[in-house]
Design an enzyme around this catalytic site. Structure first.
Site, PDB file in Angstrom:
ATOM      1  N   ALA A 262       0.836  -1.198   0.000  1.00  7.54           N
ATOM      2  CA  ALA A 262       0.000   0.000   0.000  1.00  7.54           C
ATOM      3  C   ALA A 262       0.872   1.251   0.000  1.00  7.54           C
ATOM      4  CB  ALA A 262      -0.904  -0.006   1.225  1.00  7.54           C
TER       5      ALA A 262
ATOM      6  N   GLY B 254      -0.574  -5.634  -0.507  1.00  4.09           N
ATOM      7  CA  GLY B 254      -1.475  -5.443  -1.638  1.00  4.09           C
ATOM      8  C   GLY B 254      -0.878  -5.911  -2.947  1.00  4.09           C
TER       9      GLY B 254
ATOM     10  N   GLU C 126      -1.568  -9.451  -3.190  1.00  6.67           N
ATOM     11  CA  GLU C 126      -2.997  -9.652  -3.446  1.00  6.67           C
ATOM     12  C   GLU C 126      -3.353  -9.368  -4.900  1.00  6.67           C
ATOM     13  OE1 GLU C 126      -5.636  -9.059   0.296  1.00  6.67           O
ATOM     14  OE2 GLU C 126      -4.259  -7.350   0.243  1.00  6.67           O
TER      15      GLU C 126
ATOM     16  N   GLU D  84       1.048  -7.609   6.482  1.00  9.18           N
ATOM     17  CA  GLU D  84       0.090  -6.730   7.167  1.00  9.18           C
ATOM     18  C   GLU D  84      -0.016  -7.006   8.666  1.00  9.18           C
ATOM     19  OE1 GLU D  84      -1.427  -6.848   2.879  1.00  9.18           O
ATOM     20  OE2 GLU D  84      -0.480  -8.219   4.292  1.00  9.18           O
TER      21      GLU D  84
END
Length: 675
Positions: free
Chosen positions: A63, A102, A105, A125
């Protein structure tokens, strides 16, 4: 504003490229650009498949941290990942560098994954008190299996491309220098394959025994933290429910963590660590002094550990001792430490040899003349240190930085015996110095800005978290430790037991309590060595050879495995002191222990800030997280005080008649913050 996303066509393959230095963070502009590019590829009938890759040194590394705490901007990452997976045309992720958070992901939302052999994938995370909230806890187990998904989400450590390949998380490895070409070739192979493989459509088997074993094996690591349990619960959900139900559960758990104190604390420390490296009144672009060789005076536990930091970073070290036996013992310990690391697979044998080859052991003080930085790591005695710095002043070359590893002593007094006080600085390493991450960099009254900046930059190179401290007895960490130790000892006299006080600290999240720490470090540290002179409880223990774990007796008794048990003899010693001082024991509550041993630390931290001995409250937190084992999920003492409520802290201090720091009292009264 130019978009960080661009596209290129290779016949019927659309290559979508992110160029968002330094780490291709998934900020709003990147997400918007990716959304547009995917829509373009889907809508264009002449496009058969897409490849997502990144310019620069890495794939999407997570992120955009600058967006933390700000209002969300569409498209949100979960929406984007779902859109990629829903594409009616195959999408290949081409991974190099790191695909973290992210970024991972996005990769598992793609239909196929190809990676450079040096790439790493991970979902860190949990280290910010969160979970991968864009479907990561649901797609990872479906792709890589339950066991690896638990490891990746609940522990947060990245895995190699080879491990990801073996687990089925990626589909193939590319050539190290041919990732784009190999990814396009892969896209051509799969462009006509149907059905398109989607992680959300897979199933993963439940395994209650594997989950229970994982929890048990990591119980100590996870103790006190909320996020690992939430990650585990979400991964388990993937084995027992539909993808849609799993995503709903993941979203619920993500929001619970995001709104909680623990994640706020862990995110605070994430930013605080980065802020700590900044020196308020020294320009960021100040020229640094070159450090080609480091000298270390003393080959004992600290000197050897300090030397290892530089050797491991490829910086040659000259280490000086007064006697050959001490020098050989110290260098032998260093080699054994390196070989133990290699035996665990964390170093290669050739790296051990390279590190030791860069070490120059010597008995000749004059050999330090070749060093650009010289660190004194001898006995904590001002007269000894002054003698060494007087000698160094005549040997060190002009411009060399002269540093002391003192834990408490006055850097200005040490600098004053030299003709170059501007070159003198404190470098307080924590034991074991080759392991502990904290480095307190002590700025003397006359320490030059470029000296301070050079040492702070060097700290990064040797993988330390450095914090600037001013000259005050004990600097930041040890100065705050003192009121805790003083009050803990007073509490013993008033009716508490060592076990009770330690239990409160361990329950709070500390790795050990004050008396467990004393036994580990050595009850005899700082003892005057006169068994007939007994002025306090520690003197009494030391006089009876109760020096802690090393003599199998301290505040606790120890068996052969160093397992502690409460000591009847210690209870007698404490009771003798109570009688001597006319103290009648009373019941001590946990709240009183917290107020007198933890609130007093906060108060001392506020005084340190008032006096300008720390640059910012978050620096104080960094010191205690990385130097003393303060639980990261509580964010450091100053953050914890804020979340506890400053008015509550002040009231607790006043209840036990402590003088409260003005800044702490003012912040509590105004609803403000400690800065």
């Amino acid at each position: 504003m130019t978009s960080p996303i661009r596209t290129e066509r290779h016949d019927d393959i659309l290559v979508i490229i992110s160029d968002n230095p330094p780490v291709n963070a998934l900020g709003a502009a990147v997400r918007t650009g990716l959304e547009a590019a995917i829509k373009q590829g889907v809508a264009d009938a002449s496009i058969a498949a897409m490849v997502i890759r990144c310019d620069g040194r890495t794939f999407f590394a997570g992120a955009d941290i600058t967006e933390f705490g700000k209002p969300p901007v569409e498209p949100l990452l979960p929406t984007l990942v779902d859109m990629i997976e829903a594409s009616s045309k195959p999408v290949v992720a081409a991974i190099h560098g790191t695909a973290l958070g992210g970024g991972c992901e996005v990769a598992i939302g793609c239909h196929y994954r190809i990676a450079a052999p040096s790439a790493k994938l991970g979902t860190p995370e949990v280290k910010l008190g969160l979970l991968p909230g864009a479907g990561g806890t649901q797609r990872l187990p479906r792709l890589a299996g339950l066991a690896l998904a638990l490891e990746m989400t609940a522990k947060g450590d990245p895995i190699s491309a080879k491990k990801a390949l073996d687990a089925g998380l990626i589909d193939r490895l590319a050539g190290e220098d041919s990732l784009e070409a190999d990814a396009i070739a892969f896209a051509n192979e799969v462009k006509a394959k149907r059905p398109i493989p989607r992680a959300s459509e897979r199933e993963v088997a439940a395994d209650a025994d594997a989950v229970a074993t994982f929890k048990k094996d990591n119980a100590r690591r996870f103790r006190g933290f909320d996020a690992p349990a939430a990650n585990i619960a979400c991964v388990e959900k993937a084995t027992s429910s539909s993808f849609a139900d799993g995503i709903a559960f993941e979203r619920q758990e993500f929001m619970r963590l995001m709104m909680g104190v623990q994640s706020a604390a862990q995110r605070h420390i994430f930013f605080a660590e980065r802020q700590a490296s900044k020196i308020d009144d020294v320009p960021a672009d100040i020229p640094l002094r070159p450090i080609a060789r480091v000298g270390v005076i003393g080959a004992g536990t600290m000197g050897g550990g300090i030397s290892m930091n530089f050797l491991s970073a490829g910086i040659p070290v000259t280490i000086v001792e007064m006697q050959a036996e001490a020098l050989d013992r110290g260098t032998g310990t260093m080699r054994r430490n390196y070989e133990a690391t290699a035996a665990k697979g964390r170093m290669k044998p050739e790296q051990v040899e390279a590190a030791m080859a860069a070490l120059k052991p010597t008995l000749d003080f004059a050999d330090l003349a070749e060093c650009d930085l010289i660190i004194e790591a001898v006995y904590e005695n001002m007269d000894v240190k002054k003698e060494i710095f007087t000698k160094l002043d005549g040997i060190a070359k002009p411009g060399a930085i002269l540093a002391s590893n003192t834990s408490y002593l006055d850097i200005d007094a040490i600098a004053a015996v030299t003709s170059r006080p501007q070159d003198v600085v404190g470098m307080h390493f924590f034991s074991p110095a080759n392991v502990m991450k904290l480095l307190e960099v002590v700025r003397g009254e006359k320490t030059a800005g470029d000296v301070l900046a050079t040492v702070m930059a060097l700290a990064k190179k040797i993988r330390k978290v450095a914090v600037v401290a001013g000259v005050t007895y004990g600097f930041i960490g040890n100065r705050m430790l003192m009121p805790r130790q003083v009050e803990a000892t007073k509490l013993l006299l008033e009716g508490a037991t060592p076990e009770q006080i330690d239990r409160v600290h361990v329950a709070f999240g500390m790795p050990m309590g004050p008396f467990q720490m004393a036994d580990l470090a050595g009850v005899d540290i700082g003892w005057h060595r006169d068994p007939t002179r007994i002025e306090n409880i520690r003197d009494a223990l030391a006089a009876e050879n109760r020096w802690g774990q090393k003599t199998k007796a301290g505040f606790y008794d120890y068996d052969e495995k160093r397992t502690p048990s409460n000591s009847a003899r210690v209870a007698e010693i404490i009771d003798d002191f109570r009688k001597r001082e006319g103290v009648t024991p009373r019941e001590i509550t946990e709240d009183e222990i917290v107020a007198r041993t933890l609130y007093t630390m906060v108060n001392e931290g506020a005084l340190i800030l008032e006096e300008g001995k720390a640059q910012r409250a978050s620096d104080v937190d960094v010191v205690w997280i990385y130097g003393y084992g303060w639980p990261v999920y509580r964010g450091g003492p100053m953050f914890w005080a804020q979340s506890e409520g400053l008015a509550k802290v002040v009231a607790g201090l006043e209840r036990y008649d402590f003088p409260v720091a003005r800044s702490l009292k003012d912040a509590a009264a105004s609803g403000g913050r400690l800065k």
